[in-house]
Write an enzyme that holds these catalytic residues in place. Structure first.
Site, PDB file in Angstrom:
ATOM      1  N   GLY A 152      18.617 -21.188 104.014  1.00 52.87           N
ATOM      2  CA  GLY A 152      17.180 -21.222 103.260  1.00 52.87           C
ATOM      3  C   GLY A 152      16.772 -22.496 102.799  1.00 52.87           C
ATOM      4  O   GLY A 152      15.927 -22.495 101.903  1.00 52.87           O
TER       5      GLY A 152
ATOM      6  N   SER B 272      18.723 -22.209 108.158  1.00 51.72           N
ATOM      7  CA  SER B 272      17.664 -22.694 108.374  1.00 51.72           C
ATOM      8  C   SER B 272      17.101 -22.986 109.878  1.00 51.72           C
ATOM      9  O   SER B 272      16.494 -24.070 110.427  1.00 51.72           O
ATOM     10  CB  SER B 272      17.614 -24.235 107.652  1.00 51.72           C
TER      11      SER B 272
ATOM     12  N   ASN C  16      18.067 -11.628 110.393  1.00 49.40           N
ATOM     13  CA  ASN C  16      18.594 -10.935 109.173  1.00 49.40           C
ATOM     14  C   ASN C  16      17.357 -10.885 107.977  1.00 49.40           C
ATOM     15  O   ASN C  16      16.983 -11.967 107.382  1.00 49.40           O
ATOM     16  CB  ASN C  16      19.719 -11.721 108.498  1.00 49.40           C
TER      17      ASN C  16
ATOM     18  N   HIS D 283      28.695 -12.399 104.450  1.00 50.30           N
ATOM     19  CA  HIS D 283      27.616 -13.507 104.319  1.00 50.30           C
ATOM     20  C   HIS D 283      27.667 -14.321 102.926  1.00 50.30           C
ATOM     21  O   HIS D 283      27.916 -13.589 102.062  1.00 50.30           O
ATOM     22  CB  HIS D 283      26.250 -12.490 104.320  1.00 50.30           C
TER      23      HIS D 283
ATOM     24  N   LYS E 247      17.108  -9.673 105.233  1.00 49.19           N
ATOM     25  CA  LYS E 247      17.718  -9.519 103.713  1.00 49.19           C
ATOM     26  C   LYS E 247      16.882  -8.299 102.920  1.00 49.19           C
ATOM     27  O   LYS E 247      16.359  -7.395 103.615  1.00 49.19           O
ATOM     28  CB  LYS E 247      17.602 -10.941 103.146  1.00 49.19           C
TER      29      LYS E 247
ATOM     30  N   GLU F  12      25.551 -15.110 100.758  1.00 51.02           N
ATOM     31  CA  GLU F  12      24.842 -14.382  99.528  1.00 51.02           C
ATOM     32  C   GLU F  12      25.828 -13.339  99.028  1.00 51.02           C
ATOM     33  O   GLU F  12      25.807 -13.060  97.790  1.00 51.02           O
ATOM     34  CB  GLU F  12      23.397 -14.026 100.149  1.00 51.02           C
TER      35      GLU F  12
ATOM     36  N   GLY G  58      17.342 -16.108 109.196  1.00 48.53           N
ATOM     37  CA  GLY G  58      17.116 -15.485 107.917  1.00 48.53           C
ATOM     38  C   GLY G  58      15.435 -15.522 107.871  1.00 48.53           C
ATOM     39  O   GLY G  58      14.575 -14.738 108.439  1.00 48.53           O
ATOM     40  N   GLY G  59      15.177 -16.496 106.896  1.00 51.32           N
ATOM     41  CA  GLY G  59      13.422 -16.613 106.698  1.00 51.32           C
ATOM     42  C   GLY G  59      12.634 -16.539 107.901  1.00 51.32           C
ATOM     43  O   GLY G  59      11.754 -15.892 107.663  1.00 51.32           O
TER      44      GLY G  59
ATOM     45  N   GLU H 123      27.661 -20.324 109.469  1.00 51.31           N
ATOM     46  CA  GLU H 123      26.239 -20.522 108.361  1.00 51.31           C
ATOM     47  C   GLU H 123      27.076 -21.428 107.241  1.00 51.31           C
ATOM     48  O   GLU H 123      27.381 -20.964 106.180  1.00 51.31           O
ATOM     49  CB  GLU H 123      25.995 -19.092 107.829  1.00 51.31           C
TER      50      GLU H 123
HETATM   51  C1  PEP Z   1      20.969 -16.172 106.628  1.00 49.82           C
HETATM   52  O1  PEP Z   1      20.754 -15.871 105.435  1.00 49.82           O
HETATM   53  O2  PEP Z   1      21.894 -15.867 107.399  1.00 49.82           O
HETATM   54  C2  PEP Z   1      20.114 -17.449 107.263  1.00 49.82           C
HETATM   55  C3  PEP Z   1      20.490 -17.987 108.436  1.00 49.82           C
HETATM   56  O3  PEP Z   1      19.084 -17.552 106.443  1.00 49.82           O
HETATM   57  P1  PEP Z   1      17.814 -18.819 106.759  1.00 49.82           P
HETATM   58  O4  PEP Z   1      17.795 -18.848 108.303  1.00 49.82           O
HETATM   59  O5  PEP Z   1      16.590 -18.449 106.116  1.00 49.82           O
HETATM   60  O6  PEP Z   1      18.435 -20.249 106.604  1.00 49.82           O
END
Ligand code: PEP
Length: 243
Positions: free
Chosen positions: A170, A208, A6, A94, A8, A96, A229-230, A164
């Site tokens: 994050g 994370s 993802n 999600h 983002k 966010e 994500g990141g 999640e």
């Molecule tokens: C996400 O936003 O779905 C996510 C898992 O982000 P991160 O891996 O950065 O925690």
């Protein structure tokens, strides 16, 4: 294993081209048999990413879709438009989107229906806040979020779940391995009670995930994949997660 990246609202055209070529050359050939790779770029790049990935086994996902089919909804992108780019998946629910765009079950049920009607597969995200976790409300929270999948209009929805925890996204924080395992089993049991499906619901872990923790998270039998994500913005980190 299912690997979802993802991105983002990150990257530009140049980033998209360079990370795609790195993924094609350095990750795809080394994935274990039966693995699925899903890349979720910002919607503006969906057509381009689909074109580049046309003849390779990478699936593409959108990060959201409109709850509406069409009409006067300035700035929105419909599920049908997404599907028209060749995109296979859409992420819905999600945290966010729930947090910054006030997406609740009422809105999400319309989005799930829109995705289903457009033939998109759904990665449906659920997860508790830190406060809910501390208060022992994780299961109740998840049950409330999963309940919308029981709507009769969604019996044929093609979906997987991403667990999640909001506090893990994050933040660098990750639940204990036993907690991930227990919650994944809980989600699978909840869904199997409701659907009578012989097939178990697939559940990804997200929050994370990084090269240091991916191996042990993936080793859990209840984990069918990871949503990243990141760390998915670095092809090198993403490679270490996937391979
Ligand atoms: C996400 O936003 O779905 C996510 C898992 O982000 P991160 O891996 O950065 O925690």
């Amino acid at each position: 294993m299912i690997y979802v990246a993802n991105w983002k609202m990150n990257g530009d055209k140049e980033f998209v081209h360079s990370i795609l070529s790195e993924i094609k050359d350095n990750i795809l050939p080394f994935l274990s048999d039966g693995s699925t790779l899903v890349l979720c770029p910002p919607s503006i790049y969906l057509s381009e990413v689909n074109d580049i990935c046309k003849n390779i086994s990478i699936e593409i996902g959108a990060q959201d879709c409109s709850a509406h089919e069409k009409g006067a909804f300035t700035g929105e992108v419909s599920a049908q438009m997404i599907s028209g780019t060749g995109t296979d998946w859409v992420i819905l629910g999600h945290s966010e989107r729930r947090q910054y765009h006030a997406e609740n079950n009422v809105i999400l049920i319309d989005k799930l229906q829109a995705a289903h009607n457009a033939g998109l597969k759904v990665i449906f995200c659920v997860g508790e806040t830190h406060q809910q976790y501390n208060e022992g409300m994780t299961r109740d929270t998840l049950q409330g979020q999963l309940a919308i999948l029981d709507d009769t209009s969604l019996v044929n929805l093609n979906y997987i779940i991403a667990y999640e925890p909001v506090w893990a996204i994050g933040s660098g924080l990750v639940p204990k391995l036993e907690e991930i395992d227990i919650i994944h089993q809980f989600i699978k049991t909840q869904r199997s009670k409701k659907t009578n499906l012989s097939k178990e619901t697939k559940v990804l872990y997200g929050g994370s995930v990084n090269p240091d923790n991916a191996k042990e998270i993936k080793s859990l039998k209840s984990v069918d994949g990871v949503l990243v994500g990141g760390a998915s913005l670095s092809s090198n980190k993403f490679k270490q997660i996937c391979i």
